[in-house]
Every structure is written in C-alpha cells, then in structure tokens.
Design a protein around this motif. Structure first.
Motif, PDB file in Angstrom:
ATOM      1  N   UNK A  33       0.860  -1.175   0.000  1.00 55.28           N
ATOM      2  CA  UNK A  33       0.000   0.000   0.000  1.00 55.28           C
ATOM      3  C   UNK A  33       0.898   1.227   0.000  1.00 55.28           C
ATOM      4  N   UNK A  34       0.596   2.172  -0.883  1.00 59.45           N
ATOM      5  CA  UNK A  34       1.381   3.394  -0.980  1.00 59.45           C
ATOM      6  C   UNK A  34       0.626   4.546  -0.325  1.00 59.45           C
ATOM      7  N   UNK A  35       1.395   5.447   0.283  1.00 57.02           N
ATOM      8  CA  UNK A  35       0.817   6.615   0.945  1.00 57.02           C
ATOM      9  C   UNK A  35       1.472   7.884   0.408  1.00 57.02           C
ATOM     10  N   UNK A  36       0.618   8.891   0.169  1.00 53.44           N
ATOM     11  CA  UNK A  36       1.096  10.213  -0.228  1.00 53.44           C
ATOM     12  C   UNK A  36       0.578  11.216   0.791  1.00 53.44           C
ATOM     13  N   UNK A  37       1.504  11.857   1.487  1.00 51.48           N
ATOM     14  CA  UNK A  37       1.147  12.784   2.566  1.00 51.48           C
ATOM     15  C   UNK A  37       0.226  12.119   3.587  1.00 51.48           C
ATOM     16  N   UNK A  38       0.499  10.823   3.856  1.00 53.76           N
ATOM     17  CA  UNK A  38      -0.262  10.084   4.854  1.00 53.76           C
ATOM     18  C   UNK A  38      -1.561   9.483   4.365  1.00 53.76           C
ATOM     19  N   UNK A  39      -1.971   9.765   3.121  1.00 53.56           N
ATOM     20  CA  UNK A  39      -3.207   9.236   2.571  1.00 53.56           C
ATOM     21  C   UNK A  39      -2.890   8.126   1.573  1.00 53.56           C
ATOM     22  N   UNK A  97       7.697  19.065  -4.266  1.00 55.04           N
ATOM     23  CA  UNK A  97       8.480  19.414  -3.083  1.00 55.04           C
ATOM     24  C   UNK A  97       7.671  19.357  -1.799  1.00 55.04           C
ATOM     25  N   UNK A  98       6.357  19.495  -1.894  1.00 50.53           N
ATOM     26  CA  UNK A  98       5.533  19.522  -0.690  1.00 50.53           C
ATOM     27  C   UNK A  98       5.025  18.140  -0.303  1.00 50.53           C
ATOM     28  N   UNK A  99       5.298  17.104  -1.110  1.00 48.07           N
ATOM     29  CA  UNK A  99       4.730  15.779  -0.877  1.00 48.07           C
ATOM     30  C   UNK A  99       5.713  14.852  -0.177  1.00 48.07           C
ATOM     31  N   UNK A 100       5.165  13.930   0.607  1.00 46.53           N
ATOM     32  CA  UNK A 100       5.955  12.862   1.222  1.00 46.53           C
ATOM     33  C   UNK A 100       5.337  11.522   0.832  1.00 46.53           C
ATOM     34  N   UNK A 101       6.163  10.482   0.754  1.00 45.07           N
ATOM     35  CA  UNK A 101       5.709   9.182   0.310  1.00 45.07           C
ATOM     36  C   UNK A 101       6.206   8.104   1.277  1.00 45.07           C
ATOM     37  N   UNK A 102       5.350   7.096   1.507  1.00 45.73           N
ATOM     38  CA  UNK A 102       5.723   5.939   2.310  1.00 45.73           C
ATOM     39  C   UNK A 102       4.955   4.729   1.800  1.00 45.73           C
ATOM     40  N   UNK A 103       5.330   3.541   2.275  1.00 43.16           N
ATOM     41  CA  UNK A 103       4.668   2.319   1.838  1.00 43.16           C
ATOM     42  C   UNK A 103       4.560   1.349   3.006  1.00 43.16           C
ATOM     43  N   UNK A 104       3.672   0.369   2.864  1.00 43.91           N
ATOM     44  CA  UNK A 104       3.494  -0.655   3.891  1.00 43.91           C
ATOM     45  C   UNK A 104       3.051  -1.940   3.212  1.00 43.91           C
ATOM     46  N   UNK A 105       3.238  -3.050   3.913  1.00 45.72           N
ATOM     47  CA  UNK A 105       2.732  -4.323   3.420  1.00 45.72           C
ATOM     48  C   UNK A 105       1.229  -4.373   3.635  1.00 45.72           C
ATOM     49  N   UNK A 106       0.514  -4.862   2.662  1.00 39.37           N
ATOM     50  CA  UNK A 106      -0.924  -4.977   2.796  1.00 39.37           C
ATOM     51  C   UNK A 106      -1.250  -5.945   3.933  1.00 39.37           C
TER      52      UNK A 106
END
Length: 373
Positions: free
Chosen positions: A177-183, A198-207
């Motif tokens: 699952x991918x997240x952009x600015x926590x969403x 520049x204003x965005x952050x990205x993270x990921x997690x295992x489903x």
C-alpha cells in the motif's frame, strides 16, 4: 517418533512452507540442517529467515528421541523455544515480557512450530528449540538454531519512480500500500510512478500490516542558513556559513554566489578566510536529494571596523549623557541640605527665664533687714 519420510518431506519443503502460511512475508535463506546422535535429533526447516517488520513469521522444526531409553519408557514432558538465558536457565519465549501477546508455541506430535506476530527489529536473534523427557539426562537443545533477521521497509527513488524495498530477498510477491502525505493511493506493487512535488511525502506498507509503514521520504525543506559573524565582517577576518535542511533521504548541499554559475563549495559548512570587499554579496545554499531541491540565501557585507568603533562611542556618549542629570540632581540636593544647615545655625536662640518665688522672697527679706539697720 517422526517417520523418516516425514522428516525428508519437511526438509525439502522449506520454501513451500512460507507460501502455505497465509499473510506471512518471510524469506527462508538456507536449507534445513539435521542435528543429533544416538537417536536424539532435531531438524530445523531453515537455519536463516528474513522477515519484514510488522509481519508474522513461523519457525519450524521436528525432533526425535530413543524410546524405550535404557529400558524405560521415554516421554516428552516439556518443550519450549528460547533465545537467551537468565541466571543460567533458558527463558521460555512464552513467558518473556518482550514477546507478550505476540508469540505462540504451536508444536505437537514431535513437530515444533514457533509463531511470532508484529515483528520488530529487536526480534532479530537466534531461536532454539529444547525438549525434555521424563528420564534423567533426557534433554536436548537444537544448537545452533535459526537466525531471524527483521528488516524495515524503505522507499527508494529513481527519476520519477519510487520503490518499496527491504533487505530481505524478494522470493515472494507480497502486496503493498502506498501513501502520499499520509493518505493511501493507488497501487499494490513494490513500485510506484509519480512526479514528486516538493511539498509531498511518500511511504509504503505491506498490505495487512498498515501499522508498520516505511519511513516517509520527501524532498528538502527550505534550508536554514546562518553565518558567524552574522553582520558586517572586518576585512581580513574569517566567516563561516552553515546550512541545514530537513530531508529524507538526507540532502546534499551546494553553495553558490550571486551572479556566478560555478559552485563555490559543497557540504553543510562553507568557510571564507581573509574576507575582502569582493567577497561581499548574497550566497545561496542549495539542498537536494532525489526527490527535489530547495534553496535559501544569506547576505554578507564587509566593514572597515570603524562602524563598530562608532557604535561603541555612541553607546558610551549616551551613557554619559544619561548620568549627567543624575549627577546634577545629586549636587542640588547636597547644596540644599548645606544651605538649610547654615540658616539654622545663624538664627538667635531665645532663652526663657523662669521666676523663682522662693528666691524673690529671700531677696525681699534681706532688703528689709538692711532698712532696719
């Protein structure tokens, strides 16, 4: 005892065990190893396991023992998994507070299985199984055991692509699952295409393990630039500029001077020795990583040293001017007190004489006596 055919089947199924365990994101790195002698033995399905933080892992083995043993019936009375000792005794993982609510011992019928949920990086350790029988000396520990390595997810980037990765080898195809600015955003694969802002952050997690996302990555925030000294610099002195920016991955820093194309320096700190008039101007610090770039400027100007002296003279003069009224007021008060003392000394002193009736009577009697004579 476990039939030899079952042991062989377990040793040959190291990778299929992981695939059969629903929801597990576990990578077995080595084949099983048979330990033991004289009828005592223990077989770990794999000796090295790599799992992702937040996932669930199962460590499996099987064991054998002689029965009957020395003419007596041999039965297993206790089995447990352990990683450490306390006061010389092996600590059962089901009683260890660090694993409370996360660990299960699922072994039965000579099959040993340890399940650990919500893996943390501190779970990285060597896990060993031990069984104890009703006979004196009838105890066995499988050492060396199984080495578990818990890896955190990381987001890496390449041009406009982001990748969700861990240090574990990709021997399965988990969903992400991918997240952009926590969403949460689209995509269940390990890669994601985007043009980072520049204003965005990205993270990921295992489903299925959304509570354990990777650290967020983002481009550098506007850098903070400071100088020492921070005002006018005397000619011939040194000045140090420092630049810092919040970024993940960490930013690289480059220094530029206004109206110059070539960089002056790289790194967070920029030193200028023997500062001259031509060094005056605006300096730009650029912070950059693979997700973007941000800049901030700082202005430097040269001074002759006279300005500082003039400021000090003005400060001293103002201090003196402020003290003069206080001094004059003190003199006036002292003069007034002295004048009052002199006036009081020159005024006549009035003496009040009291009549003494007894003295008058005595004088009158004496006068009469003289008249008689």
């Amino acid at each position: 005892m476990v039939p030899p055919s079952l042991l062989t089947e377990m040793r040959g199924a190291a990778m299929s065990l992981t695939a059969a365990a629903s929801g597990l994101v576990v990578f077995l790195l080595s084949v099983s190893v048979v330990q033991g002698q004289d009828g005592w033995g223990l077989t770990y399905t794999s000796t090295e396991i790599c799992a992702v933080k937040g996932s669930t892992v199962e460590i499996r083995c099987s064991y054998t023992y002689p029965s009957p043993w020395r003419g007596h019936v041999n039965t297993v009375e206790k089995t447990f998994w352990f990683t450490k000792k306390k006061d010389g005794e092996r600590v059962d993982l089901t009683t260890d507070s660090e694993y409370a609510g996360r660990v299960e011992d699922l072994g039965e019928n000579n099959i040993c299985t340890l399940r650990i949920r919500n893996l943390t990086e501190s779970d990285s350790a060597e896990y060993m199984f031990r069984f104890e029988t009703n006979q004196a000396g009838g105890k066995y520990s499988g050492s060396p055991g199984v080495t578990l390595s818990v890896s955190n997810l990381q987001v890496t980037s390449d041009t406009n692509w982001l990748y969700c990765q861990s240090s574990c080898p990709q021997s399965s195809n988990p969903s992400y699952i991918w997240y952009k600015n926590g969403q949460s955003i689209q995509g269940e694969t390990s890669d994601y295409t985007s043009i980072p802002n520049n204003a965005d952050s990205y993270s990921c997690a295992l489903k299925g393990h959304e509570d354990f996302p990777s650290p967020a990555v983002y481009s550098p925030k506007p850098p903070s630039v400071s100088g020492s000294p921070s005002a006018e610099i005397e000619e011939g002195s040194s000045v140090t500029l420092t630049c810092s920016s919040d970024a993940n991955p960490a930013a690289n820093y480059t220094w530029y001077k206004e109206d110059e194309d070539s960089p002056k320096a790289s790194g967070q700190i920029f030193n200028i020795t023997d500062f001259r008039a031509e060094h005056s101007g605006s300096y730009s610090c650029g912070a950059q990583n693979k997700l973007g770039r941000s800049n901030s400027t700082f202005h430097l100007s040269v001074g002759t040293g006279n300005s500082t002296m003039i400021v000090n003279i003005i400060r001293t003069t103002l201090g003196v001017l402020m003290l003069i009224p206080v001094f004059l007021l003190g003199l006036w008060i002292r003069k007034k007190k002295a004048l009052r003392s002199t006036t009081e000394a020159r005024e006549p002193v009035e003496i009040e004489l009291d009549s003494d009736p007894e003295y008058q009577n005595v004088s009158h009697t004496a006068a009469k006596t003289e008249d008689r004579e």
